[in-house]
Structure formats: C-alpha cells, structure tokens
Design a protein around this motif. Structure first.
Motif, PDB file in Angstrom:
ATOM      1  N   ALA A  14       5.219   1.074   6.460  1.00 31.95           N
ATOM      2  CA  ALA A  14       5.704   2.389   6.008  1.00 31.95           C
ATOM      3  C   ALA A  14       4.935   2.854   4.776  1.00 31.95           C
ATOM      4  O   ALA A  14       4.555   4.024   4.673  1.00 31.95           O
ATOM      5  N   SER A  15       4.679   1.942   3.843  1.00 39.19           N
ATOM      6  CA  SER A  15       3.941   2.304   2.628  1.00 39.19           C
ATOM      7  C   SER A  15       2.492   2.652   2.932  1.00 39.19           C
ATOM      8  O   SER A  15       1.905   3.513   2.281  1.00 39.19           O
ATOM      9  N   LEU A  16       1.931   2.001   3.904  1.00 34.21           N
ATOM     10  CA  LEU A  16       0.547   2.269   4.295  1.00 34.21           C
ATOM     11  C   LEU A  16       0.416   3.604   5.013  1.00 34.21           C
ATOM     12  O   LEU A  16      -0.480   4.392   4.733  1.00 34.21           O
ATOM     13  N   LEU A  17       1.334   3.875   5.924  1.00 33.10           N
ATOM     14  CA  LEU A  17       1.233   5.066   6.767  1.00 33.10           C
ATOM     15  C   LEU A  17       1.905   6.308   6.194  1.00 33.10           C
ATOM     16  O   LEU A  17       1.465   7.427   6.458  1.00 33.10           O
ATOM     17  N   VAL A  39      -1.896   3.820  -4.704  1.00 35.02           N
ATOM     18  CA  VAL A  39      -1.459   2.460  -5.020  1.00 35.02           C
ATOM     19  C   VAL A  39      -0.416   1.986  -3.993  1.00 35.02           C
ATOM     20  O   VAL A  39      -0.456   0.835  -3.545  1.00 35.02           O
ATOM     21  N   ALA A  40       0.499   2.862  -3.602  1.00 38.31           N
ATOM     22  CA  ALA A  40       1.504   2.499  -2.584  1.00 38.31           C
ATOM     23  C   ALA A  40       0.826   2.131  -1.270  1.00 38.31           C
ATOM     24  O   ALA A  40       1.231   1.175  -0.604  1.00 38.31           O
ATOM     25  N   ARG A  41      -0.199   2.885  -0.893  1.00 37.24           N
ATOM     26  CA  ARG A  41      -0.948   2.569   0.337  1.00 37.24           C
ATOM     27  C   ARG A  41      -1.635   1.211   0.243  1.00 37.24           C
ATOM     28  O   ARG A  41      -1.600   0.422   1.184  1.00 37.24           O
ATOM     29  N   VAL A  42      -2.282   0.957  -0.877  1.00 34.03           N
ATOM     30  CA  VAL A  42      -2.984  -0.320  -1.065  1.00 34.03           C
ATOM     31  C   VAL A  42      -1.990  -1.482  -1.016  1.00 34.03           C
ATOM     32  O   VAL A  42      -2.232  -2.490  -0.334  1.00 34.03           O
ATOM     33  N   LEU A  43      -0.873  -1.345  -1.717  1.00 35.48           N
ATOM     34  CA  LEU A  43       0.134  -2.415  -1.696  1.00 35.48           C
ATOM     35  C   LEU A  43       0.740  -2.581  -0.303  1.00 35.48           C
ATOM     36  O   LEU A  43       1.032  -3.697   0.124  1.00 35.48           O
TER      37      LEU A  43
END
Length: 108
Positions: A14-17, A39-43
């Motif tokens: 979910a954080s990536l997409l 940063v949310a995407r990377v994590l």
C-alpha cells in the motif's frame, strides 16, 4: 505465511503503490509533502522486499527482519523530535515497525 510477512506485504504494498492514501490515514500535516510521499514509497518497497525474502528464504531472514524493523523504529524517534511537522508520521511509522517486529518475535 506468517502474520508479520502478511503485514509487511500489505502495508508495504500500500505504501509503495498509494502512499498518499496511507499518509492520509495517518493524518499528519506532512501527508501531501512530496518528500514524505517519496520516503513512504521507499519504505514500502523495503517492506515488500523483506516479505519476499521471508517467503523465499524462510527462517534465515527472521532475525535480520527484526533488527531492520527495530532499527527503523529507533530512527523515527529522533526524526519525530527534530522535525515537528513530521512527528505524527514518524511516530506512527515507529509504532508500526515495532509492532511488526513483535509479530516476528512472537512467531518464534
């Protein structure tokens, strides 16, 4: 599949997409900040990779998974103190990483 792996896949995916939706649920004032979204995407990507490595290698990754999650949680605490605009997001991130690490430890 272990519950920690499911949590990493779900939250990480979910954080990536859709980091904007995840950050919207957190409700911090930084939810629309471009850097925070990145940063949310990377994590999220890191969490998905962790889950995939657990699926591929099993128990061999679990100790490392706990260390990575607890290190992430510990790194969010100074961030919460240093940058008040990111405090809520950092604390939610720290709590989530700690919770997933505890799920991993409980499954041993």
């Amino acid at each position: 599949m272990r519950i920690a792996t499911v949590a990493r896949l779900g939250l990480g995916g979910a954080s990536l997409l859709a980091p904007d939706r995840v950050l919207g649920l957190v409700g911090g004032p930084d939810r629309d900040d471009e850097t925070t979204l990145l940063v949310a995407r990377v994590l999220g990507g890191r969490m998905v990779l962790q889950a995939c490595s657990d699926l591929a290698f099993g128990r061999r990754t679990r100790a490392l998974d706990v260390v990575v999650d607890l290190t992430h949680a510990a790194s969010m605490l100074p961030a919460a103190v240093r940058w008040p605009a990111h405090r809520r997001t950092a604390l939610v991130s720290a709590a989530t990483a700690t919770g997933i690490a505890l799920l991993d430890l409980r499954s041993r």
